[in-house]
Design a protein around this motif. Sequence first.
Motif: not given
Ligand SMILES: Nc1ncnc2c1ncn2[C@@H]1O[C@H](COP(=O)(O)OP(=O)(O)OP(=O)(O)O)[C@@H](O)[C@H]1O
Length: 335
Positions: A15-17, A24-26, A44-52, A60-62, A220-222, A286-288
């Motif tokens: 989570r990002f709090i 709830r990113a993941v 899609e973008s924002g689905s949580g791939k990178s955060v995983t 993780l970011p701060p 990937t998105h692809n 809205d992810p929040a």
């Molecule tokens: N530094 C951050 N602070 C707050 N929320 C974040 C931060 N980084 C990611 N998120 C949120 O976490 C969720 C997942 O983001 P993530 O970057 O994992 O998506 P992604 O699937 O990698 O998207 P993309 O395909 O655009 O890279 C999103 O709702 C995003 O807004």
Amino acid sequence: MDDQTLLKVENLETRFISGETIIRAVNDVSFTVKKGKTIGLVGESGSGKSVTVHSITQLLPPLGKITGGRITYIKDGKEIVLNKIQKNGKTMRSIRGKEIGMIFQDPNTSLNPVYTIGNQVMENIIHHEKVTKKQAAEKALHILNSLGIPNVRSRIHEYPHQFSGGMKQRVGIAMSMVGNPKILIADEPTTALDVTIQLQILELMKNIQGEYGTSIIFITHNLGIVAHMADEIGVMYMGRIVEYGFTRQVLTSPKHPYTEALLQSVPYVGMNKQARLKTIKGNTPDPAALPEGCTFAPRCEYATEACNVYPDEFHLGGGHKVSCWLHKEREEQLG
Ligand SMILES: Nc1ncnc2c1ncn2[C@@H]1O[C@H](COP(=O)(O)OP(=O)(O)OP(=O)(O)O)[C@@H](O)[C@H]1O
Ligand SMILES: [Mg+2]
């Protein structure tokens, strides 16, 4: 646990709090990485791939925090719970880069503009191995050469800005392979490149995998790329894996309405030429402020009242899993 498992992600919750806002990113994400195999994460973008994957490497970011679940890395038969050790402690540092390498979308992330290419690869080798400068220089030449950098002996004296995007990404791969990692995390490694260069980089990664038996987590998105690269796929939507299975099962017989919509919305190699592309109606929530039940329901053409409760994960046989109430009966029939 079988001896092919290298990494287990179980019920991961990140989570990002920030004050009252919780993203709830993941959410409840589980998968295993097996030796020499590629797992693809799509969505899609924002689905949580990178955060995983940043949760796995504890980068993780701060405001990001793992709030639940377990990430277990198996090193020489011993289990190390990555989210229970210090994120910058000795063990984590010995895993990051050495056991788990990373390739990023933007190769500039892994390169420093003020040092020559040769210097950076050498420094990286010296950081990982007990070698002399001369040995490191030889190894750097060898790695860059094997990754298809032409005229290596003169080009190692150049700076990153003198390299094309594709060449920089080759260097990025070289940097990530220096420690001979068991797992390579590739987060959209070719998105910034031209199509022909993309294919070269993907082939390169496959060759590396063939030679070293590296496991890959490929983001990937692809869908075309994931079909080409992955043995198994996890389809992510709003922080959750909504469908999981072998690449063929998921792409030729998608079971989640989101996967189905995703397949109909993007062109990919091998798709029926007559098929018309559709857009997925509505926007991602809205992810929040995620809905209580199934997060895809507001956009789903099959949604019913049942979807007000988040679906269980149904096992459809052969490792194919889907979180959608449409498949409840199917699983019951399989018994
Ligand atoms: N530094 C951050 N602070 C707050 N929320 C974040 C931060 N980084 C990611 N998120 C949120 O976490 C969720 C997942 O983001 P993530 O970057 O994992 O998506 P992604 O699937 O990698 O998207 P993309 O395909 O655009 O890279 C999103 O709702 C995003 O807004
Ligand atoms: Mg991302």
